[in-house]
Design a protein around this motif. Structure first.
Motif, PDB file in Angstrom:
ATOM      1  N   GLU A 123       0.706  -1.127   0.137  1.00 12.89           N
ATOM      2  CA  GLU A 123      -0.283  -0.036  -0.130  1.00 12.89           C
ATOM      3  C   GLU A 123       0.795   1.366   0.402  1.00 12.89           C
ATOM      4  OE1 GLU A 123      -3.719   2.484   2.577  1.00 12.89           O
ATOM      5  OE2 GLU A 123      -3.059   0.511   3.379  1.00 12.89           O
ATOM      6  N   GLU A 124       0.850   2.397  -0.431  1.00 16.09           N
ATOM      7  CA  GLU A 124       1.397   3.615  -0.593  1.00 16.09           C
ATOM      8  C   GLU A 124       0.042   4.562   0.064  1.00 16.09           C
ATOM      9  OE1 GLU A 124       3.874   4.459  -3.854  1.00 16.09           O
ATOM     10  OE2 GLU A 124       3.108   2.598  -4.686  1.00 16.09           O
ATOM     11  N   PHE A 125       0.113   5.285   0.977  1.00 16.38           N
ATOM     12  CA  PHE A 125      -0.057   6.363   1.107  1.00 16.38           C
ATOM     13  C   PHE A 125       0.171   7.866   1.423  1.00 16.38           C
ATOM     14  CE2 PHE A 125       0.432   3.477   4.046  1.00 16.38           C
ATOM     15  CZ  PHE A 125       0.033   4.021   5.247  1.00 16.38           C
ATOM     16  N   SER A 126      -0.407   9.033   2.538  1.00 13.98           N
ATOM     17  CA  SER A 126       0.257  10.199   2.732  1.00 13.98           C
ATOM     18  C   SER A 126       0.062   9.647   4.365  1.00 13.98           C
ATOM     19  CB  SER A 126      -0.073  11.493   2.159  1.00 13.98           C
ATOM     20  OG  SER A 126      -0.041  11.603   1.150  1.00 13.98           O
ATOM     21  N   ILE A 127       0.773  10.193   4.829  1.00  9.20           N
ATOM     22  CA  ILE A 127       0.976  10.676   6.394  1.00  9.20           C
ATOM     23  C   ILE A 127       1.472  12.011   6.699  1.00  9.20           C
ATOM     24  CG2 ILE A 127       2.210   9.469   8.662  1.00  9.20           C
ATOM     25  CD1 ILE A 127       2.363   6.749   7.718  1.00  9.20           C
ATOM     26  N   GLY A 128       0.805  13.006   6.665  1.00 13.18           N
ATOM     27  CA  GLY A 128       1.504  14.129   6.330  1.00 13.18           C
ATOM     28  C   GLY A 128       1.280  14.524   5.034  1.00 13.18           C
ATOM     29  N   ARG A 129       3.099  15.256   5.733  1.00 15.73           N
ATOM     30  CA  ARG A 129       4.002  15.306   4.301  1.00 15.73           C
ATOM     31  C   ARG A 129       3.993  14.209   3.567  1.00 15.73           C
ATOM     32  NH1 ARG A 129       7.657  19.418   7.319  1.00 15.73           N
ATOM     33  NH2 ARG A 129       9.240  17.773   7.708  1.00 15.73           N
ATOM     34  N   TYR A 130       4.444  13.344   4.196  1.00 16.79           N
ATOM     35  CA  TYR A 130       5.300  12.037   4.081  1.00 16.79           C
ATOM     36  C   TYR A 130       4.568  10.535   3.182  1.00 16.79           C
ATOM     37  CZ  TYR A 130       8.539  14.273   7.587  1.00 16.79           C
ATOM     38  OH  TYR A 130       9.219  14.458   8.081  1.00 16.79           O
ATOM     39  N   HIS A 131       5.049  10.508   2.171  1.00 16.63           N
ATOM     40  CA  HIS A 131       4.499   9.815   0.928  1.00 16.63           C
ATOM     41  C   HIS A 131       5.195   8.158   1.631  1.00 16.63           C
ATOM     42  CE1 HIS A 131       2.986   7.544  -2.377  1.00 16.63           C
ATOM     43  NE2 HIS A 131       4.528   6.934  -2.500  1.00 16.63           N
ATOM     44  N   ALA A 132       4.318   7.379   2.388  1.00 14.69           N
ATOM     45  CA  ALA A 132       4.872   5.785   2.964  1.00 14.69           C
ATOM     46  C   ALA A 132       4.322   5.162   1.656  1.00 14.69           C
ATOM     47  CB  ALA A 132       3.708   5.864   4.096  1.00 14.69           C
ATOM     48  N   PHE A 133       5.647   3.999   1.809  1.00 16.16           N
ATOM     49  CA  PHE A 133       5.369   2.341   0.495  1.00 16.16           C
ATOM     50  C   PHE A 133       5.292   1.907   2.089  1.00 16.16           C
ATOM     51  CE2 PHE A 133       7.501  -0.700  -1.235  1.00 16.16           C
ATOM     52  CZ  PHE A 133       6.563  -1.753  -1.984  1.00 16.16           C
ATOM     53  N   ILE A 134       3.900   0.611   2.141  1.00 14.43           N
ATOM     54  CA  ILE A 134       4.802  -0.589   2.938  1.00 14.43           C
ATOM     55  C   ILE A 134       4.516  -1.984   2.729  1.00 14.43           C
ATOM     56  CG2 ILE A 134       3.568   0.957   4.993  1.00 14.43           C
ATOM     57  CD1 ILE A 134       0.757  -0.644   5.356  1.00 14.43           C
ATOM     58  N   THR A 135       4.777  -2.751   3.169  1.00 10.21           N
ATOM     59  CA  THR A 135       4.601  -3.720   2.400  1.00 10.21           C
ATOM     60  C   THR A 135       5.548  -5.648   3.715  1.00 10.21           C
ATOM     61  OG1 THR A 135       4.773  -5.643   0.805  1.00 10.21           O
ATOM     62  CG2 THR A 135       6.916  -3.892   1.347  1.00 10.21           C
ATOM     63  N   HIS A 136       4.718  -6.585   3.505  1.00 13.19           N
ATOM     64  CA  HIS A 136       5.558  -7.158   4.528  1.00 13.19           C
ATOM     65  C   HIS A 136       7.380  -7.808   4.488  1.00 13.19           C
ATOM     66  CE1 HIS A 136       5.328 -10.381   7.817  1.00 13.19           C
ATOM     67  NE2 HIS A 136       5.755 -11.288   7.173  1.00 13.19           N
ATOM     68  N   GLY A 137       7.438  -7.050   2.858  1.00 11.50           N
ATOM     69  CA  GLY A 137       9.086  -7.629   2.731  1.00 11.50           C
ATOM     70  C   GLY A 137       9.400  -8.276   2.370  1.00 11.50           C
ATOM     71  N   HIS A 138       8.860  -9.870   2.518  1.00  8.79           N
ATOM     72  CA  HIS A 138       9.447 -10.944   1.847  1.00  8.79           C
ATOM     73  C   HIS A 138       9.748 -10.654   0.141  1.00  8.79           C
ATOM     74  CE1 HIS A 138       4.822 -12.069   1.755  1.00  8.79           C
ATOM     75  NE2 HIS A 138       5.081 -12.590   0.432  1.00  8.79           N
ATOM     76  N   ASN A 139       8.204 -10.195  -0.091  1.00  2.18           N
ATOM     77  CA  ASN A 139       8.550 -10.318  -2.097  1.00  2.18           C
ATOM     78  C   ASN A 139      10.344  -9.183  -2.163  1.00  2.18           C
ATOM     79  OD1 ASN A 139       6.883 -12.007  -2.772  1.00  2.18           O
ATOM     80  ND2 ASN A 139       5.300 -10.707  -2.088  1.00  2.18           N
ATOM     81  N   TYR A 140      11.063  -8.581  -1.292  1.00  5.20           N
ATOM     82  CA  TYR A 140      11.973  -7.780  -1.411  1.00  5.20           C
ATOM     83  C   TYR A 140      13.597  -8.699  -0.898  1.00  5.20           C
ATOM     84  CZ  TYR A 140       8.632  -4.584  -3.580  1.00  5.20           C
ATOM     85  OH  TYR A 140       7.522  -4.548  -4.382  1.00  5.20           O
ATOM     86  N   TYR A 141      13.427  -9.744  -0.440  1.00  4.92           N
ATOM     87  CA  TYR A 141      14.378 -10.747  -0.092  1.00  4.92           C
ATOM     88  C   TYR A 141      15.069  -9.822   1.267  1.00  4.92           C
ATOM     89  CZ  TYR A 141      13.649 -12.117  -4.313  1.00  4.92           C
ATOM     90  OH  TYR A 141      12.998 -12.205  -5.403  1.00  4.92           O
ATOM     91  N   VAL A 142      13.857  -9.472   1.541  1.00  7.11           N
ATOM     92  CA  VAL A 142      14.809  -8.589   3.218  1.00  7.11           C
ATOM     93  C   VAL A 142      15.140  -9.240   4.641  1.00  7.11           C
ATOM     94  CG1 VAL A 142      12.451  -6.567   2.852  1.00  7.11           C
ATOM     95  CG2 VAL A 142      11.686  -8.512   4.454  1.00  7.11           C
ATOM     96  N   SER A 143      14.705 -11.169   4.181  1.00  2.70           N
ATOM     97  CA  SER A 143      16.099 -11.303   5.529  1.00  2.70           C
ATOM     98  C   SER A 143      17.090 -11.107   4.818  1.00  2.70           C
ATOM     99  CB  SER A 143      15.719 -13.070   5.554  1.00  2.70           C
ATOM    100  OG  SER A 143      14.214 -12.607   5.749  1.00  2.70           O
ATOM    101  N   LEU A 144      17.405 -11.248   3.086  1.00  7.04           N
ATOM    102  CA  LEU A 144      19.413 -10.403   3.112  1.00  7.04           C
ATOM    103  C   LEU A 144      19.957  -9.702   3.381  1.00  7.04           C
ATOM    104  CD1 LEU A 144      18.866 -12.433  -0.309  1.00  7.04           C
ATOM    105  CD2 LEU A 144      19.708 -12.949   2.328  1.00  7.04           C
TER     106      LEU A 144
END
Length: 159
Positions: free
Chosen positions: A67-88
């Motif tokens: 998901e992508e959305f705004s928090i105040g003036r910030y653009h946030a991108f959230i995801t669980h992360g497993h599809n982006y190899y965050v364990s590495l």
């Protein structure tokens, strides 16, 4: 503005409820996946705005994977992360977030807290409330606060 950021609760409603009650009032809650059937519980837990994404253990979930959305003036991108190899390492998710124009990227999956802030982007993982994997193995979450000046501050907290 006060935002609760959690991940990897794996169906443990008590841990999440305890943190919500401790941190209320909240303006927003972000859950970064692995709710394991807790979507409806989380939706009803508090009246604030919520953003919840599907994790690798949310097999039949109706949740979006990103998901992508705004928090105040910030653009946030959230995801669980497993599809982006965050364990590495967080580099792949960092690059993806930058390509989307995000100011903040949030992920879970590793069960280890992580916070990197530089001039380009904030990369964070609140850790896991119930199955922590970092040294000391204390459940963790993050609070993001947007001050009157519009600036975001992040605080790592432990249960």
């Amino acid at each position: 503005m006060k935002i609760l950021i959690v991940s990897d609760t794996h169906g443990s409603h008590k841990a999440l409820t305890d943190v919500v009650r401790k941190e209320e009032p909240l303006d927003m809650m972000i859950h970064l996946g692995d709710v394991e059937g807790g979507e409806d519980y989380i939706e009803g837990l508090t009246d604030c705005e919520k953003h919840i994404v599907r994790g690798n253990n949310d097999f039949f979930s109706r949740l979006e994977k990103e998901e992508e959305f705004s928090i105040g003036r910030y653009h946030a991108f959230i995801t669980h992360g497993h599809n982006y190899y965050v364990s590495l390492d967080p580099e792949t998710i960092r690059e993806e977030a930058l390509s989307r124009g995000a100011d903040i990227v949030m992920f879970g999956h590793t069960h280890r807290p992580y916070l990197e802030q530089d001039d380009d982007i904030v990369v964070l993982n609140p850790g896991s409330l119930v199955y922590p994997r970092q040294e000391g193995r204390r459940g963790s979450y993050m609070i993001m606060e947007i001050g009157e000046d519009g600036d975001a501050k992040f605080v790592q907290k432990f249960v």
